[in-house]
Design an enzyme around this catalytic site. Structure first.
Site, PDB file in Angstrom:
ATOM      1  N   ASP A  12       0.662  -1.412  -0.044  1.00  0.00           N
ATOM      2  CA  ASP A  12       0.002  -0.062   0.019  1.00  0.00           C
ATOM      3  C   ASP A  12       0.694   1.267  -0.050  1.00  0.00           C
ATOM      4  O   ASP A  12       0.297   2.376   0.043  1.00  0.00           O
ATOM      5  CB  ASP A  12      -1.102   0.132   1.172  1.00  0.00           C
ATOM      6  CG  ASP A  12      -0.386   0.005   2.626  1.00  0.00           C
ATOM      7  OD1 ASP A  12       1.011   0.293   2.424  1.00  0.00           O
ATOM      8  OD2 ASP A  12      -0.896   0.101   3.488  1.00  0.00           O
ATOM      9  N   ASP A  71       7.735   5.354  21.268  1.00  0.00           N
ATOM     10  CA  ASP A  71       7.809   6.553  21.247  1.00  0.00           C
ATOM     11  C   ASP A  71       6.450   6.798  22.227  1.00  0.00           C
ATOM     12  O   ASP A  71       5.255   6.018  22.283  1.00  0.00           O
ATOM     13  CB  ASP A  71       7.185   7.144  20.035  1.00  0.00           C
ATOM     14  CG  ASP A  71       7.990   8.375  19.898  1.00  0.00           C
ATOM     15  OD1 ASP A  71       8.130   9.409  20.559  1.00  0.00           O
ATOM     16  OD2 ASP A  71       8.908   8.240  18.765  1.00  0.00           O
ATOM     17  N   ASP A  92       8.147  12.058  23.736  1.00  0.00           N
ATOM     18  CA  ASP A  92       8.442  13.158  23.078  1.00  0.00           C
ATOM     19  C   ASP A  92       7.951  14.576  23.791  1.00  0.00           C
ATOM     20  O   ASP A  92       7.174  14.658  24.678  1.00  0.00           O
ATOM     21  CB  ASP A  92       7.034  12.882  22.124  1.00  0.00           C
ATOM     22  CG  ASP A  92       7.043  13.935  20.750  1.00  0.00           C
ATOM     23  OD1 ASP A  92       7.696  14.113  20.030  1.00  0.00           O
ATOM     24  OD2 ASP A  92       5.852  14.542  20.667  1.00  0.00           O
ATOM     25  N   GLU A 104      12.836  13.401  24.940  1.00  0.00           N
ATOM     26  CA  GLU A 104      13.244  14.516  24.100  1.00  0.00           C
ATOM     27  C   GLU A 104      12.864  15.943  24.874  1.00  0.00           C
ATOM     28  O   GLU A 104      11.931  16.230  25.229  1.00  0.00           O
ATOM     29  CB  GLU A 104      12.478  14.613  22.801  1.00  0.00           C
ATOM     30  CG  GLU A 104      12.805  15.454  21.720  1.00  0.00           C
ATOM     31  CD  GLU A 104      11.702  15.760  20.618  1.00  0.00           C
ATOM     32  OE1 GLU A 104      12.129  16.123  19.691  1.00  0.00           O
ATOM     33  OE2 GLU A 104      10.553  15.580  20.953  1.00  0.00           O
ATOM     34  N   HIS A 123      14.466  11.422  12.781  1.00  0.00           N
ATOM     35  CA  HIS A 123      13.324  11.498  11.746  1.00  0.00           C
ATOM     36  C   HIS A 123      13.044  13.197  11.670  1.00  0.00           C
ATOM     37  O   HIS A 123      12.103  13.512  10.633  1.00  0.00           O
ATOM     38  CB  HIS A 123      12.143  10.836  12.105  1.00  0.00           C
ATOM     39  CG  HIS A 123      11.820  11.143  13.607  1.00  0.00           C
ATOM     40  ND1 HIS A 123      12.414  11.104  14.523  1.00  0.00           N
ATOM     41  CD2 HIS A 123      10.570  11.914  13.639  1.00  0.00           C
ATOM     42  CE1 HIS A 123      11.661  11.877  15.713  1.00  0.00           C
ATOM     43  NE2 HIS A 123      10.555  12.108  14.965  1.00  0.00           N
ATOM     44  N   ASP A 124      13.431  13.875  12.327  1.00  0.00           N
ATOM     45  CA  ASP A 124      13.238  15.354  12.279  1.00  0.00           C
ATOM     46  C   ASP A 124      14.399  16.287  11.853  1.00  0.00           C
ATOM     47  O   ASP A 124      14.147  17.351  11.625  1.00  0.00           O
ATOM     48  CB  ASP A 124      13.092  15.988  13.625  1.00  0.00           C
ATOM     49  CG  ASP A 124      11.629  15.323  14.427  1.00  0.00           C
ATOM     50  OD1 ASP A 124      10.664  15.099  13.855  1.00  0.00           O
ATOM     51  OD2 ASP A 124      11.758  15.231  15.520  1.00  0.00           O
TER      52      ASP A 124
HETATM   53  C1  NOJ Z   1       8.844  15.761  18.112  1.00  0.00           C
HETATM   54  C2  NOJ Z   1       8.867  14.723  17.127  1.00  0.00           C
HETATM   55  O1  NOJ Z   1      10.302  14.099  16.947  1.00  0.00           O
HETATM   56  C3  NOJ Z   1       8.389  15.385  15.923  1.00  0.00           C
HETATM   57  O2  NOJ Z   1       8.349  14.523  14.867  1.00  0.00           O
HETATM   58  C4  NOJ Z   1       6.901  15.913  16.252  1.00  0.00           C
HETATM   59  O3  NOJ Z   1       6.402  16.474  14.956  1.00  0.00           O
HETATM   60  C5  NOJ Z   1       6.922  16.723  17.441  1.00  0.00           C
HETATM   61  N1  NOJ Z   1       7.778  16.191  18.613  1.00  0.00           N
HETATM   62  C6  NOJ Z   1       5.564  16.748  17.861  1.00  0.00           C
HETATM   63  O4  NOJ Z   1       5.054  15.484  18.547  1.00  0.00           O
END
Ligand code: NOJ
Length: 567
Positions: free
Chosen positions: A27, A100, A205, A259, A328-329
């Site tokens: 998918d 997470d 997070d 985080e 990933h950010d």
């Molecule tokens: C941090 C996360 O790593 C990110 O991907 C997300 O957009 C923000 N927190 C909000 O949850």
């Protein structure tokens, strides 16, 4: 003093972004069965822990960080049975699973928010509602000037709720009201539910945003939005985290990594010291070096600045470090801190050395072990990142930019999509990620950069990661050794020493030397002992020698990394 031992200090963590890892059902979206198919590969890296980005039920306004049901799996990823199988398969390979935990906010589609906006008994206070004023046209104005992390105001008027709610991220991510004890106990129950299922910890997070300043300061609704310094590390953060730990994690042998935005080494100590609520924290000080003026600027980062940030955390943190360069950010590490063209291979290996030889738990992001790069975006339409999209829309709306082309360079570098392009497994269609249409563009360099090719390359990036991970698990000095920065001002060479005060180990003194530049560099490193090469290129006999025994002279190739045994 050597830190007390713990499994999570000795672990190497591998981060899997489920949407982009491996699609088993065609998918176009990665899924849990897809991850299971690739677990032997992950185990072959020698990593100990998998951190899985959110797989919970979600409308995906922010790729799963907007959760609508904490106890269900997002449909495109599979079912709770698939998840149980994944956990078993991870454990069967002697690895652990860290999930997470996103509890600063939920999705606006979460049942709690639905009830809250309807003002149902007991639910209104689950979120943060304010009346705000209206302007001359009768339109609502925000109650204060807090800005969302994704740009624009952090407040949204809700017709149904007839007032405004706070969302520090996307408008579909309303912030929970942690002042309300009901919400806290619902969250702790949910955490226990997952721990009881046998998971090994949580990556938490934006966890230092949960306590908002008392009374939410008014700010000035007319001035530019103000940001994180207003609402990070709020007055009850420590109390809430202590309570959470006591009610949940403390009863398990779980690993927690928070985080934490806007922390320095002192604030971090409150969270991660031996009697603090968390095991570890992610800070952002090294991530800020190329954006000191904010998201819209790309500045040159300097190696002495990077060293100084690293050295401060390595030596001054009262607690255990995390070591990461990307996730990933963030942009791909080889495109940001290395050279993703001529020296891609050498610089990817150098960055691997950086990640695996500092003091602290290394976090590796999927694809970095084969040197995946930022993606060449052909158009804005190819992008998916809610953050980048929102910022561009707002800049166009406010007239800060006239068209996308003006923003292009920054957006193409900063967009979180760079890290989220599909994992490149082989050179078949769509890089072996999916048989269908991928949800996001595949980086066209997959024909050369892919796991299958990396598996056959002797001395390539992948085998380098494997060998270095092995070495780290063999040598306590790389895990527990003290860190000492050498040559702090050198513009291109990063050198540090790791020493362990343990009479029983053979290797208790290691020198790491990284030539972070595309230029061959001669350097004299001030160490007063003989040096034997431990890891890196073979040397000729004249190299690393010293007559005076107060330094060693090295001649380093572009982006070369070496480890020496000084024991
Ligand atoms: C941090 C996360 O790593 C990110 O991907 C997300 O957009 C923000 N927190 C909000 O949850």
């Amino acid at each position: 003093m050597t830190a007390a031992r713990a499994w999570w200090k000795e672990a190497v963590v591998y981060q899997i972004y489920p949407q982009s890892f491996n699609d088993s059902d065609g998918d176009g979206v990665g899924d849990l069965q897809g991850i299971i198919e690739r677990l032997d590969y992950v185990a072959s890296l020698g990593v100990d822990v998998i951190w899985l980005n959110p797989v919970y039920q979600s409308p995906q306004a922010d790729n799963g960080y907007d959760i609508s049901d904490y106890r269900a799996i997002h449909e495109a990823y599979g079912t709770l049975d698939d998840w149980e199988e994944l956990l078993d398969e991870i454990h069967a390979r002697d690895m652990r699973l860290v999930m997470d935990l996103v509890v600063n906010h939920t999705s606006d589609e979460h049942e709690w928010f639905q009830r809250s906006r309807r003002g149902e008994d007991g639910y209104r206070d689950y979120y943060i509602w304010r009346e705000g004023e209206t302007d001359e046209y009768g339109d609502p104005t925000p109650p204060n000037n807090w800005g969302s992390f994704f740009g624009g105001s952090a407040w949204e008027y809700d017709e149904k709720g007839e007032s405004q709610y706070l969302h520090l991220f996307h408008e579909k991510q309303p912030d929970l009201n942690w002042e309300n004890p009901e919400i806290r106990s619902d969250i702790y129950e949910m955490i226990d539910w997952w721990l009881e299922k046998g998971i090994d910890g949580f990556r938490m997070d934006v966890i230092n945003l949960i306590s908002k300043p008392e009374g939410l300061p008014d700010g000035d609704p007319d001035s530019d939005p103000v940001g994180v310094e207003q609402f990070a590390n709020g007055p009850r953060t420590q109390e809430f985290l202590n309570e959470m730990a006591a009610e949940t994690f403390d009863d398990y042998d779980a690993m927690t990594v928070g985080e934490c935005v806007a922390i320095d080494v002192d604030i971090a100590g409150d969270y991660v010291s031996a009697d603090g609520p968390l095991d570890m924290a992610f800070h952002f000080q090294h991530m800020q070096l190329d954006q000191q003026d904010g998201w819209w600027s790309i500045e040159d980062w300097s190696l002495p600045d990077l060293k100084s940030v690293m050295a401060e955390w390595q030596t001054d943190l009262d607690g255990w470090n995390t070591v990461y360069l990307g996730n990933h950010d963030q942009p791909r590490i080889v495109s940001r801190f290395g050279d993703d063209e001529e020296y891609r291979e050498a610089s990817a290996k150098l960055l691997a050395t950086f990640l695996l030889t500092h003091q602290g738990t290394p976090f590796l992001f999927q694809g970095d072990e084969i040197g995946m790069t930022n993606c060449p975006w052909a158009s804005f339409e190819e992008m998916r990142d809610a953050d980048a999209k929102n910022r561009v829309a707002l800049a166009l709306e406010s007239g800060d930019i006239e068209d996308y082309d003006e923003a292009r360079e920054v957006v193409e570098f900063r967009s979180r999509d760079n890290a989220r392009t599909p994992m490149q497994w082989d050179d078949s269609h769509n890089a072996g990620f999916t048989d269908g249409d991928p949800w996001i563009k595949v980086n066209p360099n997959y024909e050369d950069i892919n796991v299958a090719a990396a598996e056959t390359a002797e001395d390539g990036i992948l085998s380098y990661y494997r060998e270095l991970i092995d070495l780290r698990s063999d040598l306590d000095v790389l895990v527990y050794g003290e860190y000492e920065l050498l040559l702090p001002d050198h513009e291109t060479v990063y050198a540090y020493r790791r020493t362990l005060d343990e009479p029983s180990v053979d290797v208790d003194d290691v020198l790491v030397v990284l030539n972070v530049s595309p230029t061959e560099t001669g350097v004299s490193v001030p160490v007063d002992t003989d040096a034997a090469l431990l890891f890196g290129n073979e040397l000729d006999a004249s190299d690393a020698s010293s007559e005076s025994h107060d330094s060693i002279d090295l001649d380093l190739q572009p982006y070369e990394a070496r480890l020496y045994d000084l024991s």
